[in-house]
Scaffold this active site. Structure first.
Site, PDB file in Angstrom:
ATOM      1  N   GLN A   1      26.521 -57.359  32.348  1.00  0.00           N
ATOM      2  CA  GLN A   1      26.138 -55.972  32.586  1.00  0.00           C
ATOM      3  C   GLN A   1      26.723 -54.915  31.413  1.00  0.00           C
ATOM      4  O   GLN A   1      27.967 -54.921  31.410  1.00  0.00           O
ATOM      5  CB  GLN A   1      26.693 -55.283  33.944  1.00  0.00           C
ATOM      6  CG  GLN A   1      25.961 -54.153  34.317  1.00  0.00           C
ATOM      7  CD  GLN A   1      26.529 -53.429  35.389  1.00  0.00           C
ATOM      8  OE1 GLN A   1      27.748 -53.435  35.702  1.00  0.00           O
ATOM      9  NE2 GLN A   1      25.627 -53.100  36.510  1.00  0.00           N
TER      10      GLN A   1
ATOM     11  N   TYR B   1      26.889 -43.278  35.053  1.00  0.00           N
ATOM     12  CA  TYR B   1      27.251 -43.454  33.868  1.00  0.00           C
ATOM     13  C   TYR B   1      26.449 -42.812  32.735  1.00  0.00           C
ATOM     14  O   TYR B   1      25.173 -42.213  33.014  1.00  0.00           O
ATOM     15  CB  TYR B   1      27.701 -44.960  33.729  1.00  0.00           C
ATOM     16  CG  TYR B   1      28.654 -45.199  34.989  1.00  0.00           C
ATOM     17  CD1 TYR B   1      30.042 -44.537  35.094  1.00  0.00           C
ATOM     18  CD2 TYR B   1      28.583 -46.133  35.938  1.00  0.00           C
ATOM     19  CE1 TYR B   1      31.056 -44.797  35.780  1.00  0.00           C
ATOM     20  CE2 TYR B   1      29.569 -46.506  36.827  1.00  0.00           C
ATOM     21  CZ  TYR B   1      30.851 -45.819  36.853  1.00  0.00           C
ATOM     22  OH  TYR B   1      31.866 -45.994  37.808  1.00  0.00           O
TER      23      TYR B   1
ATOM     24  N   ARG C   1      19.651 -51.590  35.680  1.00  0.00           N
ATOM     25  CA  ARG C   1      20.084 -51.436  37.187  1.00  0.00           C
ATOM     26  C   ARG C   1      20.063 -50.092  37.423  1.00  0.00           C
ATOM     27  O   ARG C   1      20.712 -49.298  36.360  1.00  0.00           O
ATOM     28  CB  ARG C   1      21.739 -51.952  37.255  1.00  0.00           C
ATOM     29  CG  ARG C   1      22.020 -51.676  38.898  1.00  0.00           C
ATOM     30  CD  ARG C   1      23.260 -52.400  39.210  1.00  0.00           C
ATOM     31  NE  ARG C   1      23.286 -52.876  40.415  1.00  0.00           N
ATOM     32  CZ  ARG C   1      24.310 -52.847  41.261  1.00  0.00           C
ATOM     33  NH1 ARG C   1      25.212 -52.299  40.992  1.00  0.00           N
ATOM     34  NH2 ARG C   1      24.034 -53.515  42.535  1.00  0.00           N
TER      35      ARG C   1
ATOM     36  N   GLY D   1      27.332 -58.279  46.645  1.00  0.00           N
ATOM     37  CA  GLY D   1      28.620 -57.710  45.958  1.00  0.00           C
ATOM     38  C   GLY D   1      29.601 -58.363  46.860  1.00  0.00           C
ATOM     39  O   GLY D   1      30.048 -59.339  46.604  1.00  0.00           O
ATOM     40  N   ARG D   2      30.163 -57.256  47.709  1.00  0.00           N
ATOM     41  CA  ARG D   2      31.477 -57.674  48.470  1.00  0.00           C
ATOM     42  C   ARG D   2      31.335 -59.288  48.993  1.00  0.00           C
ATOM     43  O   ARG D   2      32.416 -59.911  48.980  1.00  0.00           O
ATOM     44  CB  ARG D   2      31.807 -56.734  49.679  1.00  0.00           C
ATOM     45  CG  ARG D   2      32.157 -55.453  48.629  1.00  0.00           C
ATOM     46  CD  ARG D   2      32.153 -54.031  49.594  1.00  0.00           C
ATOM     47  NE  ARG D   2      30.801 -53.951  49.863  1.00  0.00           N
ATOM     48  CZ  ARG D   2      30.318 -52.957  50.983  1.00  0.00           C
ATOM     49  NH1 ARG D   2      31.315 -52.465  51.537  1.00  0.00           N
ATOM     50  NH2 ARG D   2      28.909 -52.983  51.095  1.00  0.00           N
TER      51      ARG D   2
END
Ligand code: FNR
Length: 373
Positions: A103, A187, A234, A327-328
């Protein structure tokens, strides 16, 4: 249910790659890079290799330049040493039968001079309301408010595009199977997309087409290295993270989808919720966007954010997504794919070890399936 009947385990053609299942590991910053130099380590390699049962692993955000870093201890991909560090990771993942994309990340205004000695850069000199950078200051570490950034000149914008291209060359040299552009979560790339953070009056600002230009050029640049069929992007249309805002995210991100369709990228990855629990049954994506995205874009659609096995299977069955990123659940279940296949319980992750530290909370979550099989 056997794996053959389970939609999560149906093989999938993602751009140029044949994947063994529909499961991805979502990109997750873990802030454990070796210092000095922000280099991925042998421990990083072990961590990703342990999770290589996923059809696709997506690395944590890896900064394309020193000023593109917003949090201490995140691994970069701009130096030779960093590239060599990542090579260890890709070799370990490939040896375990996995595939991994890097990424590529530039935080733009979500940064602080304490990280790199420079004033953070952005499309415009607009501070990110409420955003924090994670820094080391003297003996201490902690979150600090991000200052007002400096607007990049037009020439400098082209320079940042080239930094992404160089990062993609480094990712290729490091053995990654492809790259994912981090155009989500407020970002740099998203700062160009959204009207709140992009007030430019050159070719990179103003109209939607102009605000899309930076993403278009960065995508073309990295596709020039890997081929568009090994590039994913993404996005997080309905999250307003790190102070980001736009009055028309629906229209803006459908324009993004049409752009990426034209460029032929392998996948669009929508990050649908921030790492917080969702109320049961709540869909954070407004009705209509999922079908509109499907119509605007012909490649693979990957979704992430609060998925468990049942929600993942439901969205795949609906035809509105082709892959689901976790994810988690991947932090604390290195064998998540096998647990989902067998319907075994999931271990809850310990938030205290999400960021920073060593093996604890990183490579020491045991697989359940060895004991169960
Ligand atoms: C994240 N997330 C994230 N997203 C991203 O695009 N790049 C990154 O580097 C990170 N870093 C990160 C670190 C940690 C510790 C967490 C928990 C999350 C967001 C992540 O990819 C994902 O979208 C969310 O966690 C929601 O999915 P889950 O956890 O509900 O499956």
């Amino acid at each position: 249910m056997s794996r053959t009947d389970d939609i999560l385990f149906r093989p999938h053609r993602l751009g140029a790659l044949d994947l063994k299942n529909r499961i991805a590991m979502a990109p997750m910053t873990r802030s454990r890079a070796a210092q000095p130099g922000n280099v991925a380590t042998e421990l990083t390699a072990t961590y990703y290799a342990q999770r290589s049962g996923a059809g696709l692993l997506i690395s944590e955000g890896t900064q394309v330049s020193p000023v593109g870093q917003g949090y201490a201890f995140t691994p970069g991909i701009h130096s030779a040493e960093q590239t060599a560090g990542w090579r260890r990771v890709t070799e370990a993942v490939h040896a375990s039968g996995g595939r991994i994309f890097a990424q590529l990340w530039h935080v733009g205004r979500v940064s602080h001079p304490l990280l790199h000695g420079q004033q953070p850069v952005a499309p415009s000199a607009v501070a990110a309301a409420g955003a924090k950078a994670f820094v080391v200051d003297g003996g201490g570490i902690g979150m600090v408010d991000t200052p007002t950034p400096r607007a990049l000149t037009t020439d400098e914008v082209r320079g940042v595009v080239e930094e992404f291209a160089q990062a993609a060359r480094n990712a290729r040299d490091a053995g990654f199977d492809g790259v994912e552009l981090h155009a989500a979560n407020g970002y740099l790339i998203e700062q160009f997309l959204r009207s709140e953070s992009n007030r430019r009056d050159d070719a990179y600002g103003g109209s939607v087409d102009n605000r899309l230009r930076f993403l278009a050029e960065v995508t073309e640049a990295v596709a020039g290295v890997f081929g568009a069929d090994k590039v994913g992007v993404r996005i997080s249309p309905f999250l307003e993270l790190n102070g980001i805002h736009d009055d028309d995210p629906h229209g803006l991100f459908l324009a993004v989808a049409r752009l990426l369709d034209g460029l032929g990228v392998a996948y669009i990855h929508t990050s649908e919720s921030s790492p917080m629990e969702l109320p049961p049954g709540h869909d954070p994506v407004p009705a209509g966007f999922r079908t509109a995205l499907r119509e605007a874009y012909r490649g693979t659609i990957m979704v992430a954010g609060g998925y468990d096995g049942a929600r993942a299977r439901a969205i795949l069955e609906s035809g509105l997504a082709d892959m689901v990123a976790f994810g988690r659940p991947y932090i604390s279940n290195p064998d998540l794919d096998a647990r989902l296949a067998a319907g075994l319980p999931l271990t809850e992750p310990d938030r205290a070890t999400f960021y920073g530290g060593g093996a604890q909370g990183y490579t020491d979550y045991p697989p359940l399936t060895q004991a169960a099989e």
